[in-house]
Structures are given as structure tokens and as C-alpha cells.
Design a protein around this motif. Structure first.
Motif, PDB file in Angstrom:
ATOM      1  N   GLU A 170       0.836  -1.210   0.000  1.00 62.42           N
ATOM      2  CA  GLU A 170       0.000   0.000   0.000  1.00 62.42           C
ATOM      3  C   GLU A 170       0.866   1.254   0.000  1.00 62.42           C
ATOM      4  OE1 GLU A 170      -3.757   1.990   2.422  1.00 62.42           O
ATOM      5  OE2 GLU A 170      -2.791   0.206   3.224  1.00 62.42           O
ATOM      6  N   ASP A 171       1.894   1.278   0.831  1.00 65.35           N
ATOM      7  CA  ASP A 171       2.794   2.430   0.873  1.00 65.35           C
ATOM      8  C   ASP A 171       3.535   2.608  -0.447  1.00 65.35           C
ATOM      9  OD1 ASP A 171       2.102   3.030   3.490  1.00 65.35           O
ATOM     10  OD2 ASP A 171       3.757   1.873   4.344  1.00 65.35           O
ATOM     11  N   ARG A 172       3.976   1.509  -1.033  1.00 62.82           N
ATOM     12  CA  ARG A 172       4.677   1.587  -2.317  1.00 62.82           C
ATOM     13  C   ARG A 172       3.775   2.156  -3.403  1.00 62.82           C
ATOM     14  NH1 ARG A 172       6.915  -4.242  -3.251  1.00 62.82           N
ATOM     15  NH2 ARG A 172       7.177  -3.425  -5.356  1.00 62.82           N
ATOM     16  N   LEU A 173       2.528   1.724  -3.418  1.00 66.88           N
ATOM     17  CA  LEU A 173       1.578   2.242  -4.407  1.00 66.88           C
ATOM     18  C   LEU A 173       1.316   3.731  -4.187  1.00 66.88           C
ATOM     19  CD1 LEU A 173      -0.861  -0.786  -4.421  1.00 66.88           C
ATOM     20  CD2 LEU A 173       0.411   0.064  -6.422  1.00 66.88           C
ATOM     21  N   ARG A 174       1.144   4.114  -2.936  1.00 63.87           N
ATOM     22  CA  ARG A 174       0.891   5.527  -2.623  1.00 63.87           C
ATOM     23  C   ARG A 174       2.094   6.391  -3.012  1.00 63.87           C
ATOM     24  NH1 ARG A 174      -1.023   4.957   2.149  1.00 63.87           N
ATOM     25  NH2 ARG A 174      -3.191   5.185   1.583  1.00 63.87           N
ATOM     26  N   GLU A 175       3.284   5.927  -2.673  1.00 60.56           N
ATOM     27  CA  GLU A 175       4.492   6.683  -3.007  1.00 60.56           C
ATOM     28  C   GLU A 175       4.662   6.797  -4.515  1.00 60.56           C
ATOM     29  OE1 GLU A 175       7.518   4.483  -0.948  1.00 60.56           O
ATOM     30  OE2 GLU A 175       6.708   5.043   1.021  1.00 60.56           O
ATOM     31  N   ALA A 176       4.447   5.701  -5.239  1.00 62.91           N
ATOM     32  CA  ALA A 176       4.572   5.725  -6.697  1.00 62.91           C
ATOM     33  C   ALA A 176       3.551   6.681  -7.311  1.00 62.91           C
ATOM     34  CB  ALA A 176       4.384   4.314  -7.256  1.00 62.91           C
ATOM     35  N   ALA A 177       2.321   6.628  -6.813  1.00 60.80           N
ATOM     36  CA  ALA A 177       1.275   7.505  -7.343  1.00 60.80           C
ATOM     37  C   ALA A 177       1.615   8.963  -7.098  1.00 60.80           C
ATOM     38  CB  ALA A 177      -0.071   7.149  -6.709  1.00 60.80           C
ATOM     39  N   LEU A 178       2.035   9.292  -5.892  1.00 59.84           N
ATOM     40  CA  LEU A 178       2.370  10.683  -5.588  1.00 59.84           C
ATOM     41  C   LEU A 178       3.522  11.180  -6.456  1.00 59.84           C
ATOM     42  CD1 LEU A 178       2.017  10.928  -1.712  1.00 59.84           C
ATOM     43  CD2 LEU A 178       0.778  12.257  -3.426  1.00 59.84           C
ATOM     44  N   GLU A 213       3.066  -0.160 -12.263  1.00 63.98           N
ATOM     45  CA  GLU A 213       4.370  -0.441 -12.868  1.00 63.98           C
ATOM     46  C   GLU A 213       5.484   0.237 -12.070  1.00 63.98           C
ATOM     47  OE1 GLU A 213       6.782   0.523 -16.982  1.00 63.98           O
ATOM     48  OE2 GLU A 213       4.594   0.351 -17.065  1.00 63.98           O
ATOM     49  N   ARG A 214       5.275   1.504 -11.703  1.00 64.97           N
ATOM     50  CA  ARG A 214       6.292   2.246 -10.932  1.00 64.97           C
ATOM     51  C   ARG A 214       6.531   1.565  -9.580  1.00 64.97           C
ATOM     52  NH1 ARG A 214       8.152   7.840 -10.272  1.00 64.97           N
ATOM     53  NH2 ARG A 214       7.962   7.890 -12.543  1.00 64.97           N
ATOM     54  N   ALA A 215       5.453   1.057  -8.970  1.00 60.79           N
ATOM     55  CA  ALA A 215       5.572   0.414  -7.662  1.00 60.79           C
ATOM     56  C   ALA A 215       6.084  -1.021  -7.762  1.00 60.79           C
ATOM     57  CB  ALA A 215       4.219   0.425  -6.952  1.00 60.79           C
ATOM     58  N   GLY A 216       6.096  -1.571  -8.971  1.00 59.85           N
ATOM     59  CA  GLY A 216       6.534  -2.955  -9.144  1.00 59.85           C
ATOM     60  C   GLY A 216       5.503  -3.948  -8.638  1.00 59.85           C
ATOM     61  N   LEU A 217       4.226  -3.561  -8.766  1.00 58.85           N
ATOM     62  CA  LEU A 217       3.130  -4.411  -8.294  1.00 58.85           C
ATOM     63  C   LEU A 217       2.105  -4.600  -9.409  1.00 58.85           C
ATOM     64  CD1 LEU A 217       2.844  -2.714  -4.800  1.00 58.85           C
ATOM     65  CD2 LEU A 217       3.607  -5.055  -5.215  1.00 58.85           C
ATOM     66  N   THR A 218       1.064  -5.352  -9.128  1.00 55.62           N
ATOM     67  CA  THR A 218       0.044  -5.636 -10.142  1.00 55.62           C
ATOM     68  C   THR A 218      -1.220  -4.804  -9.914  1.00 55.62           C
ATOM     69  OG1 THR A 218      -0.971  -7.377  -8.816  1.00 55.62           O
ATOM     70  CG2 THR A 218       0.849  -8.042 -10.265  1.00 55.62           C
ATOM     71  N   ARG A 219      -2.063  -4.802 -10.943  1.00 58.30           N
ATOM     72  CA  ARG A 219      -3.363  -4.110 -10.830  1.00 58.30           C
ATOM     73  C   ARG A 219      -4.187  -4.746  -9.696  1.00 58.30           C
ATOM     74  NH1 ARG A 219      -6.922  -0.127 -13.131  1.00 58.30           N
ATOM     75  NH2 ARG A 219      -8.739  -0.457 -11.863  1.00 58.30           N
ATOM     76  N   ARG A 220      -4.045  -6.029  -9.552  1.00 52.95           N
ATOM     77  CA  ARG A 220      -4.761  -6.730  -8.478  1.00 52.95           C
ATOM     78  C   ARG A 220      -4.328  -6.203  -7.109  1.00 52.95           C
ATOM     79  NH1 ARG A 220      -4.946 -13.278  -7.840  1.00 52.95           N
ATOM     80  NH2 ARG A 220      -6.413 -13.309  -6.119  1.00 52.95           N
ATOM     81  N   SER A 221      -3.045  -5.976  -6.939  1.00 50.99           N
ATOM     82  CA  SER A 221      -2.548  -5.397  -5.683  1.00 50.99           C
ATOM     83  C   SER A 221      -3.141  -4.015  -5.477  1.00 50.99           C
ATOM     84  CB  SER A 221      -1.018  -5.302  -5.694  1.00 50.99           C
ATOM     85  OG  SER A 221      -0.433  -6.572  -5.718  1.00 50.99           O
ATOM     86  N   PHE A 222      -3.181  -3.220  -6.549  1.00 52.27           N
ATOM     87  CA  PHE A 222      -3.748  -1.873  -6.451  1.00 52.27           C
ATOM     88  C   PHE A 222      -5.201  -1.955  -5.982  1.00 52.27           C
ATOM     89  CE2 PHE A 222      -5.936   1.871  -7.894  1.00 52.27           C
ATOM     90  CZ  PHE A 222      -5.033   2.896  -7.652  1.00 52.27           C
ATOM     91  N   SER A 223      -5.970  -2.842  -6.594  1.00 48.08           N
ATOM     92  CA  SER A 223      -7.395  -2.978  -6.271  1.00 48.08           C
ATOM     93  C   SER A 223      -7.639  -3.467  -4.855  1.00 48.08           C
ATOM     94  CB  SER A 223      -8.066  -3.932  -7.268  1.00 48.08           C
ATOM     95  OG  SER A 223      -7.955  -3.410  -8.568  1.00 48.08           O
ATOM     96  N   ARG A 224      -6.659  -4.132  -4.278  1.00 47.39           N
ATOM     97  CA  ARG A 224      -6.786  -4.605  -2.908  1.00 47.39           C
ATOM     98  C   ARG A 224      -6.832  -3.422  -1.929  1.00 47.39           C
ATOM     99  NH1 ARG A 224      -2.371  -8.150  -2.486  1.00 47.39           N
ATOM    100  NH2 ARG A 224      -3.710  -9.634  -3.515  1.00 47.39           N
ATOM    101  N   TYR A 225      -6.163  -2.328  -2.271  1.00 54.41           N
ATOM    102  CA  TYR A 225      -6.053  -1.189  -1.358  1.00 54.41           C
ATOM    103  C   TYR A 225      -6.856   0.038  -1.778  1.00 54.41           C
ATOM    104  CZ  TYR A 225      -2.182  -3.979   0.352  1.00 54.41           C
ATOM    105  OH  TYR A 225      -1.427  -5.003   0.856  1.00 54.41           O
ATOM    106  N   PHE A 226      -7.072   0.217  -3.078  1.00 54.83           N
ATOM    107  CA  PHE A 226      -7.686   1.447  -3.565  1.00 54.83           C
ATOM    108  C   PHE A 226      -8.769   1.144  -4.594  1.00 54.83           C
ATOM    109  CE2 PHE A 226      -3.102   2.303  -2.826  1.00 54.83           C
ATOM    110  CZ  PHE A 226      -3.227   3.095  -1.705  1.00 54.83           C
ATOM    111  N   ALA A 227      -9.849   1.909  -4.544  1.00 51.07           N
ATOM    112  CA  ALA A 227     -10.933   1.740  -5.509  1.00 51.07           C
ATOM    113  C   ALA A 227     -10.543   2.306  -6.876  1.00 51.07           C
ATOM    114  CB  ALA A 227     -12.201   2.427  -5.004  1.00 51.07           C
TER     115      ALA A 227
END
Length: 196
Positions: free
Chosen positions: A9-17, A35-49
Motif C-alpha cells: 500500500e505504501d509503495r503504491l501511494r508513493e509511486a502515485a504521488l 508499474e512504478r511500484a513494481g506491483l500488479t493491478r490486483r494489488s492496487f485494487s486490494r487497497y484502492f478503488a
């Protein structure tokens, strides 16, 4: 590599910012964030709508926490005192990293869509606070007025805290802002309105 990343979640937030600040909110996709966070869309959907949720995740808890804190404030406190005590209490968990708060604010300021989302968030907090004040015995329209003033105090204090995070904490900024408002109102003549 483990399937579950405790920092995802932190990695996604940091990458997005980073991307929002670099290219603008409207010019960034969820795929680019993952892609920037090195994670998948599924990971993104787990934390953010959606990508807006990266900036406002958890904001739905603010109205609930604020209303609970107003209800649980000392019964001897006047309505606005109870509201201020509640605002200071909920400020504790919110007052994390001022640098990240400043970055989120910078992104929100660039987008009318995000600004509207922010207004909606604070309107929900005001409605919840007003309801809790009514439960404590405040009459209408006083409860709504006090809640709206309280939210304005919180927003102003938050802005000041983000601008000068090292001076004092968010809770102290809330009390400082409320004191400034009270001092300003103390100079007002509340007698009959002057005739035009």
C-alpha cells in the motif's frame, strides 16, 4: 519473492504521488502507478478503488471517528468545546508525515475533481459532527453552525500544520486556530445590525 508485501500500500501511494507530482494527476493511469511500484493491478485494487482513492484512502473514517469523539467528550463541556476536544483527538492519527500531506495537497490543488472530493469529505465530517452535537443536546441550527465552524477550524489548522510541520503538532494548530477565531470574534459588536 513473497506473494504478500506488507509495504504494498505504501509503495503504491508513493509511486502515485511521484507520478502525480511529476506529470499531473490527469496524466497518470493506474497501470503506470502499479508499474512504478513494481506491483500488479490486483494489488492496487486490494487497497484502492481508483486513483483518486490513493489521495483520499481512509478519509471515510474521519466522520465516524469525529462523531464518536464528540459523543465521548466530557459531558460538562459546552458543544463547541466538545467539538474542539474531538478535533484534537482525531488529529492524532491523522498527523503523520507532513511532507506527504503537503504532496497530497499539491496534487489536489491541481485538479477540480480532487478539490470536489475534498469538499465532499469535509462536508461528511461536518454532518457527522453536527449529528453528534445534536445527540449531546445542541439545538438546530447551532449544531450545524458549530460543526461547520469546527470543520473550517480543522482545515485552516491543517493548512498551517502542513506549511510549518516542525513548529507544533496538528492538535496544537487546531487550538491555536480556534483561539485566533475567538479573539477575532471578541472584537465584533454583536449589537443590532447597523441600518443601511
Amino acid at each position: 519473492m513473497p506473494r504478500w508485501d506488507p509495504r504494498a500500500e505504501d509503495r503504491l501511494r508513493e509511486a502515485a504521488l511521484e507520478l502525480f507530482l511529476d506529470r499531473g494527476y490527469e496524466n497518470v493511469t493506474v497501470a503506470e502507478i502499479t508499474e512504478r511500484a513494481g506491483l500488479t493491478r490486483r494489488s492496487f485494487s486490494r487497497y484502492f478503488a481508483d486513483k483518486r482513492d490513493v489521495l483520499f484512502a481512509g478519509s471515510d473514517r474521519l466522520p465516524v471517528a469525529l462523531a464518536r469523539s464528540v459523543r465521548e467528550a466530557d459531558a460538562d463541556l459546552m458543544p463547541f468545546e466538545a467539538l474542539l476536544a474531538a478535533l484534537v483527538e482525531v488529529a492524532g492519527p491523522l498527523a503523520g508525515d507532513a511532507r506527504l500531506a503537503a504532496q497530497r495537497r499539491a496534487v489536489v490543488r491541481t485538479s477540480p475533481e480532487l478539490q470536489e472530493r475534498g469538499r465532499t469529505k469535509f462536508a461528511a465530517a461536518g454532518e457527522a459532527a453536527a449529528e453528534a452535537l445534536r445527540e449531546r443536546g445542541a439545538e438546530e441550527p447551532e449544531a450545524t453552525l458549530l460543526a461547520e465552524v469546527g470543520v473550517a477550524v480543522f482545515r485552516t489548522a491543517f493548512e498551517r500544520w502542513v506549511e510549518q510541520p516542525d513548529a507544533v503538532g496538528l492538535g496544537a494548530r487546531i487550538m491555536e486556530t480556534a483561539a485566533g477565531l475567538a479573539a477575532g470574534l471578541g472584537a465584533v459588536d454583536f449589537g443590532p445590525a447597523p441600518r443601511p
